[in-house]
Write a protein that holds these residues in place. Structure first.
Motif, PDB file in Angstrom:
ATOM      1  N   VAL A  48      32.660  67.427  -8.760  1.00 45.21           N
ATOM      2  CA  VAL A  48      33.016  66.027  -8.483  1.00 45.21           C
ATOM      3  C   VAL A  48      32.816  65.744  -6.979  1.00 45.21           C
ATOM      4  N   THR A  49      32.292  64.565  -6.660  1.00 41.21           N
ATOM      5  CA  THR A  49      32.003  64.198  -5.263  1.00 41.21           C
ATOM      6  C   THR A  49      32.787  62.934  -4.888  1.00 41.21           C
ATOM      7  N   MET A  50      32.715  62.550  -3.627  1.00 43.12           N
ATOM      8  CA  MET A  50      33.355  61.301  -3.193  1.00 43.12           C
ATOM      9  C   MET A  50      32.706  60.100  -3.889  1.00 43.12           C
ATOM     10  N   GLY A  51      31.459  60.241  -4.265  1.00 43.25           N
ATOM     11  CA  GLY A  51      30.765  59.166  -4.993  1.00 43.25           C
ATOM     12  C   GLY A  51      31.401  58.943  -6.358  1.00 43.25           C
ATOM     13  N   HIS A  52      31.695  60.050  -7.077  1.00 42.80           N
ATOM     14  CA  HIS A  52      32.380  59.933  -8.364  1.00 42.80           C
ATOM     15  C   HIS A  52      33.778  59.324  -8.178  1.00 42.80           C
ATOM     16  N   ILE A  53      34.504  59.827  -7.173  1.00 45.75           N
ATOM     17  CA  ILE A  53      35.887  59.375  -6.966  1.00 45.75           C
ATOM     18  C   ILE A  53      35.926  57.869  -6.671  1.00 45.75           C
ATOM     19  N   ASP A  54      34.939  57.410  -5.920  1.00 42.75           N
ATOM     20  CA  ASP A  54      34.861  55.981  -5.608  1.00 42.75           C
ATOM     21  C   ASP A  54      34.704  55.155  -6.897  1.00 42.75           C
ATOM     22  N   ILE A  55      33.826  55.618  -7.789  1.00 42.64           N
ATOM     23  CA  ILE A  55      33.619  54.903  -9.064  1.00 42.64           C
ATOM     24  C   ILE A  55      34.908  54.954  -9.899  1.00 42.64           C
ATOM     25  N   MET A 102      27.953  49.403  -9.046  1.00 41.91           N
ATOM     26  CA  MET A 102      27.015  49.831  -8.001  1.00 41.91           C
ATOM     27  C   MET A 102      27.713  50.805  -7.063  1.00 41.91           C
ATOM     28  N   THR A 103      26.982  51.796  -6.628  1.00 39.35           N
ATOM     29  CA  THR A 103      27.511  52.743  -5.658  1.00 39.35           C
ATOM     30  C   THR A 103      27.996  52.015  -4.403  1.00 39.35           C
ATOM     31  N   SER A 104      28.965  52.607  -3.714  1.00 38.88           N
ATOM     32  CA  SER A 104      29.352  52.057  -2.415  1.00 38.88           C
ATOM     33  C   SER A 104      28.328  52.556  -1.405  1.00 38.88           C
ATOM     34  N   ILE A 105      28.039  51.743  -0.433  1.00 36.12           N
ATOM     35  CA  ILE A 105      26.959  52.060   0.507  1.00 36.12           C
ATOM     36  C   ILE A 105      27.139  53.447   1.152  1.00 36.12           C
ATOM     37  N   ASN A 106      28.407  53.817   1.408  1.00 42.11           N
ATOM     38  CA  ASN A 106      28.667  55.113   2.055  1.00 42.11           C
ATOM     39  C   ASN A 106      28.305  56.318   1.198  1.00 42.11           C
ATOM     40  N   TYR A 107      28.206  56.101  -0.117  1.00 36.05           N
ATOM     41  CA  TYR A 107      27.985  57.235  -1.021  1.00 36.05           C
ATOM     42  C   TYR A 107      26.661  57.159  -1.766  1.00 36.05           C
ATOM     43  N   SER A 108      25.814  56.230  -1.407  1.00 35.41           N
ATOM     44  CA  SER A 108      24.603  56.008  -2.199  1.00 35.41           C
ATOM     45  C   SER A 108      23.673  57.220  -2.179  1.00 35.41           C
ATOM     46  N   HIS A 109      23.800  58.055  -1.157  1.00 32.34           N
ATOM     47  CA  HIS A 109      22.921  59.215  -1.016  1.00 32.34           C
ATOM     48  C   HIS A 109      23.523  60.465  -1.655  1.00 32.34           C
ATOM     49  N   LEU A 110      24.715  60.332  -2.233  1.00 30.70           N
ATOM     50  CA  LEU A 110      25.472  61.509  -2.627  1.00 30.70           C
ATOM     51  C   LEU A 110      25.265  61.894  -4.088  1.00 30.70           C
ATOM     52  N   SER A 111      25.015  63.169  -4.338  1.00 28.09           N
ATOM     53  CA  SER A 111      24.940  63.672  -5.710  1.00 28.09           C
ATOM     54  C   SER A 111      25.507  65.085  -5.723  1.00 28.09           C
ATOM     55  N   SER A 112      25.873  65.558  -6.900  1.00 24.86           N
ATOM     56  CA  SER A 112      26.423  66.915  -7.009  1.00 24.86           C
ATOM     57  C   SER A 112      25.390  67.933  -6.525  1.00 24.86           C
ATOM     58  N   SER A 113      24.133  67.716  -6.861  1.00 24.71           N
ATOM     59  CA  SER A 113      23.119  68.705  -6.458  1.00 24.71           C
ATOM     60  C   SER A 113      22.926  68.721  -4.938  1.00 24.71           C
ATOM     61  N   ALA A 114      23.057  67.572  -4.290  1.00 23.63           N
ATOM     62  CA  ALA A 114      22.952  67.544  -2.822  1.00 23.63           C
ATOM     63  C   ALA A 114      24.079  68.370  -2.196  1.00 23.63           C
ATOM     64  N   ILE A 115      25.283  68.219  -2.725  1.00 25.28           N
ATOM     65  CA  ILE A 115      26.446  68.978  -2.219  1.00 25.28           C
ATOM     66  C   ILE A 115      26.147  70.482  -2.311  1.00 25.28           C
ATOM     67  N   LYS A 116      25.602  70.875  -3.466  1.00 28.44           N
ATOM     68  CA  LYS A 116      25.355  72.305  -3.690  1.00 28.44           C
ATOM     69  C   LYS A 116      24.314  72.844  -2.707  1.00 28.44           C
ATOM     70  N   SER A 117      23.269  72.080  -2.467  1.00 27.28           N
ATOM     71  CA  SER A 117      22.234  72.541  -1.526  1.00 27.28           C
ATOM     72  C   SER A 117      22.795  72.640  -0.117  1.00 27.28           C
ATOM     73  N   ILE A 118      23.563  71.630   0.293  1.00 26.30           N
ATOM     74  CA  ILE A 118      24.088  71.621   1.663  1.00 26.30           C
ATOM     75  C   ILE A 118      24.995  72.834   1.884  1.00 26.30           C
ATOM     76  N   ALA A 119      25.933  73.053   0.953  1.00 32.51           N
ATOM     77  CA  ALA A 119      26.892  74.155   1.131  1.00 32.51           C
ATOM     78  C   ALA A 119      26.193  75.508   1.082  1.00 32.51           C
ATOM     79  N   LYS A 120      25.219  75.619   0.212  1.00 35.68           N
ATOM     80  CA  LYS A 120      24.509  76.900   0.063  1.00 35.68           C
ATOM     81  C   LYS A 120      23.848  77.316   1.372  1.00 35.68           C
ATOM     82  N   TYR A 121      23.342  76.335   2.095  1.00 36.37           N
ATOM     83  CA  TYR A 121      22.635  76.656   3.346  1.00 36.37           C
ATOM     84  C   TYR A 121      23.495  76.355   4.578  1.00 36.37           C
ATOM     85  N   ASP A 122      24.817  76.566   4.411  1.00 34.91           N
ATOM     86  CA  ASP A 122      25.772  76.509   5.530  1.00 34.91           C
ATOM     87  C   ASP A 122      25.991  75.121   6.125  1.00 34.91           C
TER      88      ASP A 122
END
Ligand code: ADP
Length: 161
Positions: free
Chosen positions: A13-20, A118-138
């Motif tokens: 779950v991401t901030m994008g989901h929580i916003d919705i 509609m997504t909130s502008i602050n979270y429009s770029h956010l997805s679960s897969s993006a979170i996983k890639s970012i954390a994986k590479y520190d």
């Protein structure tokens, strides 16, 4: 009683989901967050972990329930006597798929509407897969996932590296 279903894989779950979720719960009487088993998507987090994360993030939201489902979403929604399925839209790429699903679901059960927020502008770029890639590479995922689950997510993703 207006029962809405908010389905997804929530991996995690991401901030994008929580916003919705926060916005949708104000529009209905009872919101069920339904975590689905999706054969085509290989999940990173187990079913129990995904459910526990969503529960932690929504424990103070009194009209929100977290559940899991298998099989067709529309069958689950009608079993729960839902009046609508609510989904978030980020981009045109979401729209094509979501339009097809909404039309199919309408054909399968015409009583259940699909509502899009509609997504909130602050979270429009956010997805679960993006979170996983970012954390994986520190990279830093603070602010992208709710604070209460930040450490759990970070540790698991670092271990799996
Ligand atoms: P994803 O599409 O990231 O794999 P899910 O399958 O868990 O995520 O998505 C569940 C729902 O949440 C979908 O309706 C999806 O469009 C929506 N959603 C996910 N991220 C966002 C976001 N950043 N803004 C708005 N809606 C979102």
């Amino acid at each position: 009683m207006k029962i809405w279903i908010c389905p997804g894989s929530f991996d995690p779950v991401t901030m994008g989901h929580i916003d919705i979720i926060k916005r949708a719960r104000k529009m209905c009487d009872h919101l069920i967050i339904a975590i689905g088993v999706n054969d085509e998507k290989k999940a990173t987090f187990t079913f129990d972990e995904r459910k526990e994360f969503v529960e932690k993030c929504t424990k103070d939201m009194d009209n929100v329930e977290v559940d899991t489902f298998e099989g067709l979403l529309i069958n689950y929604a009608s079993k729960k006597k839902a009046t609508a399925i609510v989904k978030g839209l980020r981009a045109i790429s979401d729209f094509e798929y979501e339009l097809q699903m909404a039309l199919l679901n309408k054909k399968l059960d015409e009583k259940i509407e699909t509502v899009f927020l509609m997504t909130s502008i602050n979270y429009s770029h956010l997805s679960s897969s993006a979170i996983k890639s970012i954390a994986k590479y520190d990279g830093e995922i603070k602010g992208l996932v709710p604070d209460v689950i930040h450490d759990d997510i970070y540790l698991k993703l670092k271990k799996g590296k």
